[in-house]
Design a protein around this motif. Structure first.
Motif, PDB file in Angstrom:
ATOM      1  N   GLN A  12       0.693  -0.631  -0.442  1.00  0.00           N
ATOM      2  CA  GLN A  12      -0.189   0.574  -0.079  1.00  0.00           C
ATOM      3  C   GLN A  12       0.836   1.140   0.109  1.00  0.00           C
ATOM      4  OE1 GLN A  12      -2.993  -1.982   2.928  1.00  0.00           O
ATOM      5  NE2 GLN A  12      -3.723  -0.150   2.431  1.00  0.00           N
ATOM      6  N   LEU A  20       2.375   2.263  -3.425  1.00  0.00           N
ATOM      7  CA  LEU A  20       1.524   2.717  -4.554  1.00  0.00           C
ATOM      8  C   LEU A  20       2.140   3.926  -5.207  1.00  0.00           C
ATOM      9  CD1 LEU A  20      -2.426   1.850  -3.295  1.00  0.00           C
ATOM     10  CD2 LEU A  20      -1.023   0.296  -5.021  1.00  0.00           C
ATOM     11  N   GLU A  65      -1.057   6.508  -9.357  1.00  0.00           N
ATOM     12  CA  GLU A  65      -2.298   4.949  -9.026  1.00  0.00           C
ATOM     13  C   GLU A  65      -3.359   5.384  -7.986  1.00  0.00           C
ATOM     14  OE1 GLU A  65       0.692   1.746  -9.919  1.00  0.00           O
ATOM     15  OE2 GLU A  65       0.804   2.318  -7.827  1.00  0.00           O
ATOM     16  N   ARG A  66      -3.220   5.637  -6.833  1.00  0.00           N
ATOM     17  CA  ARG A  66      -3.989   6.335  -5.747  1.00  0.00           C
ATOM     18  C   ARG A  66      -5.152   7.626  -6.197  1.00  0.00           C
ATOM     19  NH1 ARG A  66       0.980   6.837  -2.622  1.00  0.00           N
ATOM     20  NH2 ARG A  66       0.238   8.952  -3.091  1.00  0.00           N
ATOM     21  N   ALA A  68      -8.988   7.165  -6.552  1.00  0.00           N
ATOM     22  CA  ALA A  68      -9.455   8.542  -5.931  1.00  0.00           C
ATOM     23  C   ALA A  68     -10.458   9.027  -6.957  1.00  0.00           C
ATOM     24  CB  ALA A  68      -8.959   9.202  -5.627  1.00  0.00           C
ATOM     25  N   CYS A  93      -7.021   6.049  -0.374  1.00  0.00           N
ATOM     26  CA  CYS A  93      -6.352   6.644  -1.514  1.00  0.00           C
ATOM     27  C   CYS A  93      -7.088   8.076  -1.835  1.00  0.00           C
ATOM     28  CB  CYS A  93      -6.932   5.897  -2.851  1.00  0.00           C
ATOM     29  SG  CYS A  93      -5.869   4.148  -3.506  1.00  0.00           S
ATOM     30  N   ASP A 110     -12.569   5.757   2.447  1.00  0.00           N
ATOM     31  CA  ASP A 110     -12.697   5.543   1.270  1.00  0.00           C
ATOM     32  C   ASP A 110     -13.993   4.392   0.425  1.00  0.00           C
ATOM     33  OD1 ASP A 110     -10.822   7.419   0.963  1.00  0.00           O
ATOM     34  OD2 ASP A 110      -9.529   6.004  -0.285  1.00  0.00           O
ATOM     35  N   TYR A 158      -9.977  -4.448  -4.036  1.00  0.00           N
ATOM     36  CA  TYR A 158      -9.153  -3.153  -3.505  1.00  0.00           C
ATOM     37  C   TYR A 158      -7.553  -4.590  -2.667  1.00  0.00           C
ATOM     38  CZ  TYR A 158      -6.610   0.742  -1.769  1.00  0.00           C
ATOM     39  OH  TYR A 158      -5.742   1.871  -1.617  1.00  0.00           O
TER      40      TYR A 158
END
Length: 330
Positions: free
Chosen positions: A90, A93, A97-98, A102, A220, A234, A313
């Protein structure tokens, strides 16, 4: 699998062989077998024996402690739930990518909110709802092109203002008035139900995130802090309108909730009281046990949607090329 809600005050939770009993004085209020239990949520002041806690830790069953209003004080989870393995992925990332995920989260949240308003618009037309639906469509397009998290949050905030102003038009019960969202504290009965429902759903997602070994403090869209598990924030976004807002409308418009007797006003806010919490939780569980068709054509309870999204996820974290796709109302 099921969750055990302890919403009445002064309960005593004990273990009898493989069965958890919820007692009040000498009366048994509920019972559930350990192999069928997913988590325990305790609202307010109730006691849990050491034997129950030990059995839950052994079986990876989280125990969540909340205030009577739904605020989460903390959780009891097994020591091996340390997030070590997945946390590394995580943290690795990339920012892009986040951002892509998002965008997906915000777009899907707005699309699901639009569907709720469209359904209500077909039942009873409203100019305010029509304007909000058009605004949501515009903001969905803007969110798809956002080049920063800050910009995304701005679009989401503007959409929420439009959506909640129109949601009040969907309420046909004259005892309940809703003109907009207020959270700290909830300003009226509708806001009380929304805040409580979101908190219950958030805690369910947090438990599933922890059970899958994900670090709930790496996300994210939302920023984490020592007391904010941002990943739960999220993943709840795609489910707010679908599971909680629609449930609130159903309870209010069918007059299942009593505006006078199911709420308490205190500390400048409005909250569900004991009877209101019991009604809401009963309806929530019933709604989550309803079956829906998944992508493989199987019919599964709505509970399963939460787990499937957490697993999706997790796949994204291991392989960011497998873009995370939030759940969208069909």
């Amino acid at each position: 699998m099921r969750s055990l809600y302890i919403s009445q005050q002064g309960c005593y939770v004990c273990l009898q062989q493989e069965t958890i009993l919820v007692k009040q004085t000498d009366k048994i209020l509920g019972q559930v077998q350990l192999p069928l239990l997913e988590q325990i949520l305790v609202f307010g002041k109730s006691q849990i024996t050491t034997q129950v806690i030990r059995a839950c830790l052994w079986r990876n069953i989280p125990i969540v402690y909340l205030s009577r209003m739904g605020y989460c004080y903390g959780r009891i989870i097994p020591i091996e739930q340390g997030y070590r393995q997945l946390s590394r992925y995580q943290q690795q990332l990339l920012a892009v990518e986040r951002l892509v995920v998002a965008r997906q989260i915000v777009q899907t949240k707005l699309k699901n909110s639009r569907v709720i308003l469209q359904r209500q618009q077909r039942r009873q037309s409203s100019n305010l709802s029509a304007v909000a639906i058009q605004s949501l469509e515009h903001l969905i397009e803007k969110a798809a092109k956002a080049d920063s998290i800050e910009q995304l949050m701005g679009f989401e905030g503007a959409a929420a203002s439009q959506y909640f102003s129109a949601l009040g038009e969907c309420i046909s019960n004259s005892e309940f008035i809703f003109t907009g969202r207020s959270r700290r504290p909830p300003g009226n009965q509708v806001n009380a139900m929304l805040s409580f429902g979101y908190q219950v759903l958030w805690n369910h997602l947090l438990a599933l995130i922890e059970l899958q070994g994900l670090d709930p403090y790496h996300a994210c869209l939302h920023q984490s802090s020592e007391r904010h598990a941002a990943l739960a924030s999220d993943l709840i976004e795609e489910f707010r309108a679908y599971l909680i807002d629609s449930l609130m409308l159903w309870l209010v418009n069918r007059r299942s909730m009593d505006a006078g007797n199911d709420f308490v006003h205190r500390d400048g806010g409005c909250y569900l009281n004991d009877s209101g919490r019991a009604k809401f939780l009963r309806a929530f569980v019933q709604r989550m046990e309803e079956e829906v068709q998944n992508d493989t054509g199987e019919r599964r309870p709505k509970w399963d949607l939460l787990m499937q999204q957490v697993k999706a996820y997790k796949r994204f974290v291991y392989d960011p090329k497998q873009l995370y796709l939030p759940y969208q109302i069909r």
